[in-house]
Every structure is written in C-alpha cells, then in structure tokens.
Design a protein around this motif. Structure first.
Motif, PDB file in Angstrom:
ATOM      1  N   PHE A   2       0.826  -1.190   0.000  1.00 47.91           N
ATOM      2  CA  PHE A   2       0.000   0.000   0.000  1.00 47.91           C
ATOM      3  C   PHE A   2       0.870   1.252   0.000  1.00 47.91           C
ATOM      4  O   PHE A   2       1.957   1.270   0.579  1.00 47.91           O
ATOM      5  CB  PHE A   2      -0.915   0.022   1.230  1.00 47.91           C
ATOM      6  CG  PHE A   2      -1.955  -1.068   1.226  1.00 47.91           C
ATOM      7  CD1 PHE A   2      -3.249  -0.787   0.819  1.00 47.91           C
ATOM      8  CD2 PHE A   2      -1.648  -2.356   1.630  1.00 47.91           C
ATOM      9  CE1 PHE A   2      -4.214  -1.787   0.814  1.00 47.91           C
ATOM     10  CE2 PHE A   2      -2.599  -3.357   1.621  1.00 47.91           C
ATOM     11  CZ  PHE A   2      -3.891  -3.075   1.216  1.00 47.91           C
ATOM     12  N   CYS A   3       0.382   2.295  -0.639  1.00 44.17           N
ATOM     13  CA  CYS A   3       1.067   3.593  -0.664  1.00 44.17           C
ATOM     14  C   CYS A   3       0.190   4.613   0.050  1.00 44.17           C
ATOM     15  O   CYS A   3      -1.022   4.693  -0.192  1.00 44.17           O
ATOM     16  CB  CYS A   3       1.325   4.029  -2.102  1.00 44.17           C
ATOM     17  SG  CYS A   3       2.095   5.660  -2.256  1.00 44.17           S
ATOM     18  N   TYR A   4       0.812   5.375   0.942  1.00 42.82           N
ATOM     19  CA  TYR A   4       0.067   6.387   1.685  1.00 42.82           C
ATOM     20  C   TYR A   4      -0.059   7.666   0.869  1.00 42.82           C
ATOM     21  O   TYR A   4       0.928   8.214   0.381  1.00 42.82           O
ATOM     22  CB  TYR A   4       0.758   6.694   3.019  1.00 42.82           C
ATOM     23  CG  TYR A   4       0.076   7.803   3.797  1.00 42.82           C
ATOM     24  CD1 TYR A   4      -1.182   7.605   4.344  1.00 42.82           C
ATOM     25  CD2 TYR A   4       0.693   9.035   3.967  1.00 42.82           C
ATOM     26  CE1 TYR A   4      -1.815   8.606   5.049  1.00 42.82           C
ATOM     27  CE2 TYR A   4       0.070  10.045   4.669  1.00 42.82           C
ATOM     28  CZ  TYR A   4      -1.185   9.833   5.216  1.00 42.82           C
ATOM     29  OH  TYR A   4      -1.809  10.831   5.911  1.00 42.82           O
ATOM     30  N   ARG A  10      -4.999   8.517   3.226  1.00 40.28           N
ATOM     31  CA  ARG A  10      -5.470   7.153   3.033  1.00 40.28           C
ATOM     32  C   ARG A  10      -4.368   6.304   2.406  1.00 40.28           C
ATOM     33  O   ARG A  10      -3.397   6.828   1.863  1.00 40.28           O
ATOM     34  CB  ARG A  10      -6.702   7.132   2.123  1.00 40.28           C
ATOM     35  CG  ARG A  10      -6.411   7.562   0.695  1.00 40.28           C
ATOM     36  CD  ARG A  10      -7.671   7.639  -0.155  1.00 40.28           C
ATOM     37  NE  ARG A  10      -7.344   8.019  -1.526  1.00 40.28           N
ATOM     38  CZ  ARG A  10      -8.251   8.301  -2.456  1.00 40.28           C
ATOM     39  NH1 ARG A  10      -9.539   8.250  -2.149  1.00 40.28           N
ATOM     40  NH2 ARG A  10      -7.885   8.649  -3.676  1.00 40.28           N
ATOM     41  N   PHE A  11      -4.548   4.982   2.502  1.00 40.60           N
ATOM     42  CA  PHE A  11      -3.636   4.043   1.873  1.00 40.60           C
ATOM     43  C   PHE A  11      -4.294   3.463   0.627  1.00 40.60           C
ATOM     44  O   PHE A  11      -5.464   3.068   0.661  1.00 40.60           O
ATOM     45  CB  PHE A  11      -3.266   2.914   2.841  1.00 40.60           C
ATOM     46  CG  PHE A  11      -2.334   3.341   3.937  1.00 40.60           C
ATOM     47  CD1 PHE A  11      -0.972   3.341   3.734  1.00 40.60           C
ATOM     48  CD2 PHE A  11      -2.829   3.740   5.171  1.00 40.60           C
ATOM     49  CE1 PHE A  11      -0.107   3.728   4.743  1.00 40.60           C
ATOM     50  CE2 PHE A  11      -1.973   4.137   6.185  1.00 40.60           C
ATOM     51  CZ  PHE A  11      -0.609   4.137   5.969  1.00 40.60           C
ATOM     52  N   GLN A  12      -3.524   3.381  -0.461  1.00 37.61           N
ATOM     53  CA  GLN A  12      -4.014   2.827  -1.710  1.00 37.61           C
ATOM     54  C   GLN A  12      -3.201   1.581  -2.085  1.00 37.61           C
ATOM     55  O   GLN A  12      -1.974   1.599  -2.014  1.00 37.61           O
ATOM     56  CB  GLN A  12      -3.897   3.853  -2.846  1.00 37.61           C
ATOM     57  CG  GLN A  12      -4.924   4.979  -2.775  1.00 37.61           C
ATOM     58  CD  GLN A  12      -6.319   4.510  -3.130  1.00 37.61           C
ATOM     59  OE1 GLN A  12      -7.119   4.191  -2.244  1.00 37.61           O
ATOM     60  NE2 GLN A  12      -6.619   4.448  -4.414  1.00 37.61           N
ATOM     61  N   LEU A  13      -3.881   0.514  -2.482  1.00 36.65           N
ATOM     62  CA  LEU A  13      -3.210  -0.697  -2.924  1.00 36.65           C
ATOM     63  C   LEU A  13      -2.505  -0.426  -4.251  1.00 36.65           C
ATOM     64  O   LEU A  13      -3.128   0.025  -5.214  1.00 36.65           O
ATOM     65  CB  LEU A  13      -4.218  -1.833  -3.094  1.00 36.65           C
ATOM     66  CG  LEU A  13      -3.655  -3.165  -3.605  1.00 36.65           C
ATOM     67  CD1 LEU A  13      -2.736  -3.787  -2.574  1.00 36.65           C
ATOM     68  CD2 LEU A  13      -4.799  -4.131  -3.958  1.00 36.65           C
ATOM     69  N   VAL A  14      -1.181  -0.681  -4.298  1.00 33.27           N
ATOM     70  CA  VAL A  14      -0.423  -0.443  -5.526  1.00 33.27           C
ATOM     71  C   VAL A  14       0.111  -1.744  -6.128  1.00 33.27           C
ATOM     72  O   VAL A  14       0.379  -1.807  -7.332  1.00 33.27           O
ATOM     73  CB  VAL A  14       0.741   0.542  -5.300  1.00 33.27           C
ATOM     74  CG1 VAL A  14       0.218   1.927  -4.952  1.00 33.27           C
ATOM     75  CG2 VAL A  14       1.699   0.035  -4.226  1.00 33.27           C
TER      76      VAL A  14
END
Length: 285
Positions: A2-4, A10-14
């Motif tokens: 995940f990238c903040y 928020r955290f996004q799945l990368v």
C-alpha cells in the motif's frame, strides 16, 4: 503493498503478489526493503519481487540464496549485503539479475541475522545477530570478526548512526548501547530506570530512529514509543489512549519507517499488521 496518500489521508493498494505464486507459502513476504534506486524488494524463500516505484513495473527473480531473507543493506548502486536466517551473502543486482559473489570471510559465518548496517564513513558492515551479539565486516581490510563487548549473548534488533563516529544499537532486553565505530568501545546508553518518573521505561527496543533534531525515537515493545531528547532530562511517551483517535491504535510497536517528513509506525493488532502515521501533534491511523 500500500502507498500512503497524504493529500487524502489514506492508503491505496499499488501491488499484490500473484496468488498462484504464493500458494502454499506460510509467509508470502518474509522481508521488504526499499533501495536507493527506488526499487522495493518483496522477498520470500522462493522469489524476490522487484517493484519499481517510479515506473510501477514489477520484475520477479528467483531467490538463488534459497534461504529466508531477514535483512538487506545496499553498498552502492548495484551491490548489496543480504542477511538470512543462516548467514550473510554478498550480491550484485544488475539488469534485474541477482548474482551472488563469493566472500570467504562472510560465507563461513553461520549466524541468524537480525540486522545489517553499513557505516559509510568507516566502510564497515555491522552485523546484528540473534543472541550472538555483533560482528563486523571491514570492507577496507576484507576481514570479519566478532566484537567482544557487553553484547556477546544479546539479540540485536536495529543499528543506526549517531554522529560521525558512533552508532546506536537497539537490543532485545538490554536497552540501547552506543558504540564507537573505530575502537568498538561500547557502553549502555539508554536503559530502563523504573525509580524515576518520566524516565526510560523498557529495555526491549524493536527499532530506533534519530531524527534531524537528534531526538531518539524508540519502538519500546510492548509499551509504545519512547522519545529521548538530549536537551531535556525527561522522556516523552507516545501511547494508546482510549477514545483518542490521535493516539496509537495499540502500544505494540514493531518497526518505525523513516520518511522525509515524519516517522511511520507499524504495530500489531489482533495478529495483523496495522499502519499508523506520526504527525507533529501525535499519531493517527
């Protein structure tokens, strides 16, 4: 992975490892590492996944070591020392090919590696082990040896630089030691003092970080985060507070991630890793 996103908090799945390649593995990712080339290494006993954080491309290479990777330390653009559960290896990563290089002085060390730290000024690799103290590999002399100090039978969790000639050593049960990188003279530097209010409150230090203001942040397991500022006698404690969303989710902090703006924290909640951000006014998830 995940990238903040600080803009949206928020955290996004990368990136997610292919399910077909992790099937049957008890630990799909045993170790993660970000090198100076913006490559994120995700390691398990079968493969190493190299995720380019700039191009978002991923390359999968076979784990030629065939051991569980526990730590990686980069020496220059293409060379790395890789610690495992049974020793240390010297390797070169070029054109997405990882080649192991024989190193007689290191290949004979049969140790469970917890931590590798490269001190650039002295060109020495400090090797933190499980219950065997610290070893050093001198790149100038091509020699490896055990440091005979008060840490002989102690597990080393983390090592970081502290000034030009000293390092700080976080241990599992002996607090924090300070060591001179030239003479190897060491001394207890931060240890628990339960007889004084607002003093150091634990000796199991999972991680340690020295910020730009020379404040020492310690993941003081399982108590929370303890911060020492040498300009003041009292320590600052950062802990979970019921009903306070700006506090730690819980006090079982494991590693501290270092970013350009602030430290980041990972701790355990119901046996699952949880990420938190440490802003200037506290900690929020």
């Amino acid at each position: 992975m995940f990238c903040y996103e600080s803009k949206h908090d928020r955290f996004q799945l990368v990136y997610k490892l292919p399910k077909s390649e992790t099937e049957g593995l008890h630990t799909p990712v045993s170790y993660g590492f970000i090198d100076d080339n913006n490559i994120i290494w995700l390691c398990n006993q079968r493969n190493i996944y190299l995720y380019n954080s700039l191009t978002k491309a991923t390359v999968v290479i076979k784990n030629e070591i065939n051991e569980s990777i526990t730590d990686i330390e980069q020496i220059d653009e293409t060379h790395y020392f890789i610690g495992t559960d049974v020793g240390v290896h010297y390797a070169e990563l070029r054109n997405n090919v990882l080649a192991l290089s024989p190193c007689e002085k290191l290949d004979t060390l049969r140790l469970q590696i917890n931590e590798l730290f490269f001190h650039k000024g002295s060109r020495k690799i400090f090797i933190g082990t499980f219950q065997r103290g610290i070893y050093v590999y001198d790149l100038n002399l091509h020699k490896a040896f055990h440091i005979k100090s008060g840490l002989i039978d102690v597990s080393i969790n983390r090592i970081c630089t502290f000034g030009e000639k000293d390092i700080l050593i976080a241990t599992d049960g002996a607090g924090v030691y300070k060591m001179d990188v030239d003479t190897y003279r060491s001394e207890p530097y931060i240890v628990a003092d339960f007889n004084r209010y607002n003093a150091m409150n634990g000796n199991t230090i999972y991680d340690i970080y020295v910020d730009n203001e020379q404040r020492i942040w310690m993941a003081n397991y399982p108590i929370g985060i303890t911060v020492r500022n040498n300009r003041y006698s009292d320590y600052k404690w950062i802990k979970h507070s019921i009903g306070n969303k700006q506090s730690l989710i819980n006090d079982q902090v494991t590693p501290l991630w270092k970013t350009k703006r602030r430290p980041m924290v990972c701790h355990q909640q119901r046996h699952q890793p949880v990420m938190s951000i440490v802003p200037n006014n506290g900690i929020r998830s």
